[in-house]
Design a protein around this motif. Structure first.
Motif, PDB file in Angstrom:
ATOM      1  N   ALA A  82       0.841  -1.198   0.000  1.00 37.46           N
ATOM      2  CA  ALA A  82       0.000   0.000   0.000  1.00 37.46           C
ATOM      3  C   ALA A  82       0.878   1.250   0.000  1.00 37.46           C
ATOM      4  O   ALA A  82       1.892   1.319   0.696  1.00 37.46           O
ATOM      5  CB  ALA A  82      -0.907  -0.008   1.225  1.00 37.46           C
ATOM      6  N   ASN A  83       0.498   2.211  -0.821  1.00 36.62           N
ATOM      7  CA  ASN A  83       1.185   3.508  -0.925  1.00 36.62           C
ATOM      8  C   ASN A  83       2.563   3.420  -1.576  1.00 36.62           C
ATOM      9  O   ASN A  83       3.321   4.385  -1.536  1.00 36.62           O
ATOM     10  CB  ASN A  83       1.311   4.173   0.455  1.00 36.62           C
ATOM     11  N   GLU A  84       2.924   2.262  -2.165  1.00 38.02           N
ATOM     12  CA  GLU A  84       4.186   2.151  -2.886  1.00 38.02           C
ATOM     13  C   GLU A  84       3.960   2.377  -4.374  1.00 38.02           C
ATOM     14  O   GLU A  84       2.904   2.042  -4.916  1.00 38.02           O
ATOM     15  CB  GLU A  84       4.806   0.756  -2.698  1.00 38.02           C
ATOM     16  N   ALA A  85       4.980   2.929  -5.021  1.00 39.17           N
ATOM     17  CA  ALA A  85       4.901   3.103  -6.467  1.00 39.17           C
ATOM     18  C   ALA A  85       4.916   1.748  -7.156  1.00 39.17           C
ATOM     19  O   ALA A  85       5.661   0.849  -6.760  1.00 39.17           O
ATOM     20  CB  ALA A  85       6.080   3.951  -6.951  1.00 39.17           C
ATOM     21  N   ALA A 105       4.527  -3.794 -10.894  1.00 36.94           N
ATOM     22  CA  ALA A 105       5.154  -4.370  -9.706  1.00 36.94           C
ATOM     23  C   ALA A 105       6.543  -3.768  -9.577  1.00 36.94           C
ATOM     24  O   ALA A 105       7.039  -3.097 -10.491  1.00 36.94           O
ATOM     25  CB  ALA A 105       5.229  -5.888  -9.813  1.00 36.94           C
ATOM     26  N   ARG A 106       7.173  -4.005  -8.449  1.00 38.43           N
ATOM     27  CA  ARG A 106       8.487  -3.426  -8.184  1.00 38.43           C
ATOM     28  C   ARG A 106       9.585  -4.427  -8.565  1.00 38.43           C
ATOM     29  O   ARG A 106       9.414  -5.634  -8.433  1.00 38.43           O
ATOM     30  CB  ARG A 106       8.599  -3.039  -6.712  1.00 38.43           C
ATOM     31  N   MET A 107      10.710  -3.878  -9.019  1.00 40.56           N
ATOM     32  CA  MET A 107      11.826  -4.733  -9.402  1.00 40.56           C
ATOM     33  C   MET A 107      12.413  -5.428  -8.172  1.00 40.56           C
ATOM     34  O   MET A 107      12.494  -4.866  -7.086  1.00 40.56           O
ATOM     35  CB  MET A 107      12.910  -3.929 -10.110  1.00 40.56           C
ATOM     36  N   SER A 108      12.832  -6.650  -8.370  1.00 46.02           N
ATOM     37  CA  SER A 108      13.422  -7.458  -7.316  1.00 46.02           C
ATOM     38  C   SER A 108      14.435  -8.399  -7.970  1.00 46.02           C
ATOM     39  O   SER A 108      14.609  -8.397  -9.191  1.00 46.02           O
ATOM     40  CB  SER A 108      12.326  -8.236  -6.568  1.00 46.02           C
TER      41      SER A 108
END
Length: 569
Positions: free
Chosen positions: A371-374, A381-384
């Motif tokens: 929540a509240n993440e770009a 989704a975020r890079m990992s």
């Protein structure tokens, strides 16, 4: 009882110290003052973090068998640790340096003294910050000379020795660059320049006078100690019209290998002999990136260069022709043609009995947004990144080594898997965006191994999101590189390619893009040892794990207590 226990701990520490540091050992002492300073490069002023005000930082010279003591005073506004890249740290894991693994960071206004003995190593290593992206400017050479009484190299004595530190430069505060990337769930902005010994060279704006220069005499041989201190790029390095003879990598001697180009990954070192056998003149040395990921289009495509100037030269410099950015065949040829100098100084034969076998996939992943993440495009989704579908997260409350020593639960868990949870066609690019394979859970898992056990690892690149050459660094140990290749590792076919006679010995291996590498090492040092991709962006994303090596049966195989000034979280 508590007093007796305290006395016992101190006594054991004294015993271990007496074993590690005999009275006849020489001590080399330095003080590192870490603080910010303003530097003008590429036409603009920039506030950077540096050690003792220099870029690169101080060069440390030491002999094998010496004790190195470095007092680090943190006068910067950032947390800091210093890692002594490639040093074995026998019974001195408290000095290894990666934040939250072997120590909590040195907070602003605090200090810590790193103390360790150099044992069984000689050659070119280096030191660097192991906190955020600060190693962009906090780094320097660590030169280990042969033990007193044995001054000879296994090659003719060079006329002069010259460190060549290749780096990256941002026209920005690198801490801000990293924070912005983390907030956005993406890779950090590209660097603005590459550097040679802190100088970008005359191809960049306002940099004609900011060019590294070596003056040489004709007919002499020079030892260049090349270090890739760049954060996120492997580099091609050449000197116009000159051949280079590789004689060592990662402080391990090699059979001499003649080449006109050096390929070097972040974290690696390469010692080469340069013979000034060309007509009197001026010749550029130059470096630019090797880009192993075929779909990457945004990267720092600039070139740094310095000068080799013969005495008496008045001619314009000659520029070398560097390989193309994506010249994987040239990179692979260089990496795979190196062999170890079997029987030479500090040579260690390949252990033939294997106790632990691991198959470890390495590559990029995704992680769902909180929540509240770009949630950046194109994946939402975020890079990992991860190993065996585990994306590593550093603890924050206590270092892993303190938890290991004091048997504290809740900091990390054992059970890092020996194999990936799902077997698939690892290097098949048609699976690159298969969402059933892309998401890896976050964890702080270790692989526990018994003291003195021999570990063999197959590192298998995957094509998830993209294929790429990942430079994997193992803290605390060297390893033998038994074989490398492209595609999926085939245990029947590829195990026949193992070099068990004179393989290269490294501490950082560039696992071929869309391929694999097999390494083997002996876990003869108790503690918690970080293993990670030396592309800083990938470490931030979680491409790491930790080996927990158990204590052995004697004081000489048991981790001593922590020093009294070990930083607190």
């Amino acid at each position: 009882m508590a007093r007796f226990a305290s006395f016992l701990v101190c006594a054991l520490a004294l015993i271990a110290s007496s074993f590690a540091f005999p009275a006849s050992t020489r001590t080399v002492e330095h003080t590192f003052i870490v603080k910010t300073r303003t530097v003008k490069k590429l036409c603009q002023e920039q506030l950077v973090t540096a050690v003792n005000g220099s870029l690169p930082g101080p060069k440390i010279k030491i002999r094998e068998g010496d004790i190195l003591v470095v007092h680090v005073l943190n006068e910067s506004p950032y947390n800091i640790t210093i890692h002594w890249h490639g040093v074995f740290q026998f019974l001195s894991a408290w000095a290894d340096g990666p934040e939250y693994v072997t120590q909590c960071p040195i907070q602003p206004g605090h200090s810590y003294t790193y103390r360790f003995k150099i044992t069984g190593q000689e050659g070119t290593l280096w030191w660097h910050a192991h906190s955020s992206m600060l190693r962009a400017t906090v780094y320097g050479a660590l030169i280990i000379y042969p033990r007193t009484g044995r001054s000879a190299y296994p090659f003719p004595k060079p006329h002069k020795e010259i460190p060549i530190l290749l780096g990256e430069w941002w026209n920005a505060n690198v801490v801000d660059v990293e924070n912005q990337a983390v907030a956005g769930g993406v890779a950090p902005n590209n660097s603005d320049a590459y550097t040679i010994n802190g100088k970008p060279g005359d191809l960049y704006p306002c940099s004609i006078k900011d060019t590294f220069k070596i003056k040489v005499a004709p007919g002499k041989t020079y030892l260049l100690r090349i270090i890739n201190a760049a954060l996120n790029n492997q580099l091609f390095f050449k000197i116009a019209d000159h051949k280079l003879k590789v004689v060592a990598i990662d402080a391990s001697y090699t059979n001499p290998y003649l080449t006109d180009v050096v390929v070097i990954a972040p974290g690696q070192t390469t010692d080469v002999l340069l013979t000034t056998d060309q007509p009197i003149g001026s010749y550029y040395m130059a470096a630019h990136p090797y880009i192993s990921a075929p779909t990457v289009t945004s990267f720092d495509n600039t070139t740094t260069r310095g000068l080799i100037v013969y005495h008496g030269s008045s001619s314009s410099p000659v520029m070398p022709i560097l390989p193309a950015f994506r010249d994987t065949p040239t990179a692979h040829k260089f990496y795979t043609n190196l062999t170890g100098l079997a029987g030479g100084p500090q040579w260690v034969p390949v252990p033939l009995h294997v106790d632990e076998r691991m198959f470890v996939t390495i590559g990029l992943n995704l992680v769902a947004c909180k929540a509240n993440e770009a949630c950046p495009p194109p994946f939402g989704a975020r890079m990992s990144a991860g190993m065996n579908n585990e994306s590593f997260v550093l603890p924050q409350k206590l270092s892993m080594l303190e938890a290991f020593f004091s048997n504290v639960n809740g900091i990390y868990t054992v059970g890092f898997p020996d194999h990936p949870p799902t077997k698939f066609d690892f290097t098949n690019t048609s699976l690159s965006l298969n969402t059933s394979l892309l998401f890896a859970p976050k964890s702080t898992k270790v692989k526990r191994v018994k003291y003195n056990s021999t570990v063999e690892i197959v590192y298998q690149n995957t094509a998830l999101i993209d294929v790429e050459n990942h430079p994997i660094h193992i803290h605390g140990f060297n390893f033998h590189v038994l074989a490398q290749g492209f595609g999926n590792y085939d245990v029947v076919k590829d195990s026949k390619k193992f070099n068990l006679v004179n393989p290269q010995i490294r501490n950082t291996i560039g696992v071929p893009t869309g391929g694999w590498a097999v390494i083997r090492f002996q876990a003869n040092n108790p503690g918690t040892w970080l293993v990670h991709c030396h592309l800083d962006v990938h470490l931030t994303w979680g491409l790491a794990m930790v080996f927990e090596v158990e204590n052995g049966p004697t004081p000489l195989s048991t981790l001593p207590p922590p020093p009294s000034d070990l930083p607190k979280c």
